[in-house]
Design a protein around this motif. Structure first.
Motif, PDB file in Angstrom:
ATOM      1  N   LEU A  36      55.918  40.542  48.850  1.00 30.51           N
ATOM      2  CA  LEU A  36      55.728  39.161  48.397  1.00 30.51           C
ATOM      3  C   LEU A  36      56.852  38.764  47.458  1.00 30.51           C
ATOM      4  O   LEU A  36      57.575  37.817  47.703  1.00 30.51           O
ATOM      5  CB  LEU A  36      54.368  39.011  47.718  1.00 30.51           C
ATOM      6  N   THR A  37      56.989  39.471  46.366  1.00 31.90           N
ATOM      7  CA  THR A  37      58.124  39.313  45.459  1.00 31.90           C
ATOM      8  C   THR A  37      58.140  40.487  44.504  1.00 31.90           C
ATOM      9  O   THR A  37      57.093  41.067  44.191  1.00 31.90           O
ATOM     10  CB  THR A  37      58.047  37.994  44.657  1.00 31.90           C
ATOM     11  N   ILE A  52      50.102  35.543  43.225  1.00 30.44           N
ATOM     12  CA  ILE A  52      49.174  36.148  44.190  1.00 30.44           C
ATOM     13  C   ILE A  52      48.123  35.137  44.625  1.00 30.44           C
ATOM     14  O   ILE A  52      47.702  35.129  45.793  1.00 30.44           O
ATOM     15  CB  ILE A  52      48.538  37.435  43.623  1.00 30.44           C
ATOM     16  N   ALA A  53      47.709  34.243  43.731  1.00 28.92           N
ATOM     17  CA  ALA A  53      46.737  33.229  44.117  1.00 28.92           C
ATOM     18  C   ALA A  53      47.311  32.260  45.140  1.00 28.92           C
ATOM     19  O   ALA A  53      46.599  31.789  46.030  1.00 28.92           O
ATOM     20  CB  ALA A  53      46.250  32.476  42.885  1.00 28.92           C
ATOM     21  N   GLU A  54      48.603  31.956  45.033  1.00 30.62           N
ATOM     22  CA  GLU A  54      49.252  31.061  45.995  1.00 30.62           C
ATOM     23  C   GLU A  54      49.463  31.747  47.346  1.00 30.62           C
ATOM     24  O   GLU A  54      49.339  31.128  48.398  1.00 30.62           O
ATOM     25  CB  GLU A  54      50.603  30.587  45.444  1.00 30.62           C
ATOM     26  N   GLY A  95      43.877  40.830  33.987  1.00 27.44           N
ATOM     27  CA  GLY A  95      43.869  39.383  34.202  1.00 27.44           C
ATOM     28  C   GLY A  95      44.742  38.921  35.342  1.00 27.44           C
ATOM     29  O   GLY A  95      44.784  37.728  35.654  1.00 27.44           O
ATOM     30  N   LEU A  96      45.415  39.845  36.005  1.00 28.61           N
ATOM     31  CA  LEU A  96      46.343  39.499  37.079  1.00 28.61           C
ATOM     32  C   LEU A  96      45.655  38.734  38.215  1.00 28.61           C
ATOM     33  O   LEU A  96      46.281  37.904  38.869  1.00 28.61           O
ATOM     34  CB  LEU A  96      46.988  40.787  37.593  1.00 28.61           C
ATOM     35  N   PHE A  97      44.367  38.968  38.418  1.00 30.14           N
ATOM     36  CA  PHE A  97      43.648  38.319  39.513  1.00 30.14           C
ATOM     37  C   PHE A  97      42.762  37.167  39.024  1.00 30.14           C
ATOM     38  O   PHE A  97      41.858  36.725  39.734  1.00 30.14           O
ATOM     39  CB  PHE A  97      42.812  39.353  40.272  1.00 30.14           C
ATOM     40  N   SER A  98      43.019  36.673  37.809  1.00 33.49           N
ATOM     41  CA  SER A  98      42.156  35.658  37.204  1.00 33.49           C
ATOM     42  C   SER A  98      42.009  34.401  38.050  1.00 33.49           C
ATOM     43  O   SER A  98      40.911  33.844  38.172  1.00 33.49           O
ATOM     44  CB  SER A  98      42.684  35.270  35.821  1.00 33.49           C
ATOM     45  N   LEU A  99      43.103  33.918  38.617  1.00 33.95           N
ATOM     46  CA  LEU A  99      43.019  32.686  39.406  1.00 33.95           C
ATOM     47  C   LEU A  99      42.192  32.889  40.664  1.00 33.95           C
ATOM     48  O   LEU A  99      41.542  31.945  41.139  1.00 33.95           O
ATOM     49  CB  LEU A  99      44.415  32.184  39.767  1.00 33.95           C
ATOM     50  N   LEU A 100      42.189  34.092  41.211  1.00 27.65           N
ATOM     51  CA  LEU A 100      41.351  34.388  42.362  1.00 27.65           C
ATOM     52  C   LEU A 100      39.883  34.413  41.964  1.00 27.65           C
ATOM     53  O   LEU A 100      39.027  33.932  42.703  1.00 27.65           O
ATOM     54  CB  LEU A 100      41.759  35.729  42.971  1.00 27.65           C
ATOM     55  N   PHE A 101      39.586  34.937  40.772  1.00 31.50           N
ATOM     56  CA  PHE A 101      38.200  34.928  40.304  1.00 31.50           C
ATOM     57  C   PHE A 101      37.689  33.500  40.194  1.00 31.50           C
ATOM     58  O   PHE A 101      36.524  33.218  40.469  1.00 31.50           O
ATOM     59  CB  PHE A 101      38.084  35.593  38.932  1.00 31.50           C
TER      60      PHE A 101
END
Length: 267
Positions: A36-37, A52-54, A95-101
């Motif tokens: 991804l990057t 990751i959310a995008e 918190g890396l997956f916060s936007l997915l939560f």
């Protein structure tokens, strides 16, 4: 064999990414790996969370996203697996997956969080500084090889969340900030369609510049012009046609900007 994606802040000048792939292929030789990057700014968990959310919605069900932006590596922070919307997210519980939560309310199946506390799915020797190689890559490979996610560790219910900056309403509009500067020097902000109206009454104030209205495409304006437009992810971005807004404005992540909705009024 599901796809395994890699997202890190490791850069490409060292062997870290190649080594992680070697670990994955040693366990799951047929694994398909997508980068991804690896250019997330060092230790910037917020930008990794946005990235990751995008990206995740564009991958098929069963994809294993391995994300390593980990300023707490070697400490007591948990290594984790999150199962969200039919995809798997492996990385540090920071918190890396916060936007997915935040998106799980739209899903039919509740997310599952697993503490990756079963060393038999790690490399035999675990360093204090490279859990991407020693824990996250092997766990992703075992998952891709068919190990049920329930066997990788124990469930938990309190993943770490980070505060995602949101625009603040004012009398005349909104105050927001730049969240990310992309490869082209575009300033990606936390304004979205929710705060915007795509008409001439919208004004954007950033540094000492005022941008009148929103532009639909880069090609709508002459080269060198400073513009505001909605990007492919639905965020307001500040751009320079065929140039860099970051360089022109000497602006970066955290830069404050204002949005006025009513003609002639500032926020």
């Amino acid at each position: 064999m599901p796809v395994i994606t890699l997202l890190t802040d490791f850069g490409l000048s060292d062997t870290f990414i190649g080594v992680m792939k070697g670990v994955i292929w040693s366990i799951a030789p047929d694994a398909k790996i997508a980068d991804l990057t690896h250019e997330i700014p060092p230790q910037n968990v917020l930008e990794a969370a946005m990235a990751i959310a995008e990206a995740a919605p564009y991958f098929p069900a069963g994809t294993i996203h391995t994300c390593v932006v980990d300023p707490g590596v070697g400490t007591v922070r948990r290594p984790m697996l999150a199962v969200i919307g039919g995809q798997y997210f492996v990385g540090p519980d920071n918190g890396l997956f916060s936007l997915l939560f935040d998106k799980v309310d739209d899903l039919n199946t509740a997310p599952v969080f697993i503490d990756l506390n079963k060393p038999r799915f790690w490399l035999p020797q675990v360093s204090k500084s490279f859990h991407g190689r020693d824990i996250f890559a092997p766990v992703a490979a075992h998952l891709a090889s068919g190990v049920p996610f329930e066997e990788l560790g124990n469930p938990f219910e309190d993943p770490v969340r980070i505060a995602i900056p949101v625009p603040q309403k004012t009398a005349g509009g909104w105050v927001g900030q730049v969240l990310h500067v992309d490869h082209f020097g575009n300033l990606i902000t936390n304004f979205t369609r929710k705060e915007l109206r795509a008409d001439s009454s919208v004004k954007v104030y950033v540094k000492d510049r005022t941008i009148q209205g929103l532009t639909l495409t880069f090609g709508s304006c002459p080269s060198g012009e400073l513009i505001a437009m909605l990007d492919s992810g639905g965020h307001l971005e500040i751009s320079v046609v065929n140039g860099s807004a970051a360089a022109l404005l000497n602006a970066g992540s955290g830069e404050q900007l204002r949005l006025s909705i009513n003609e002639g009024e500032g926020a």
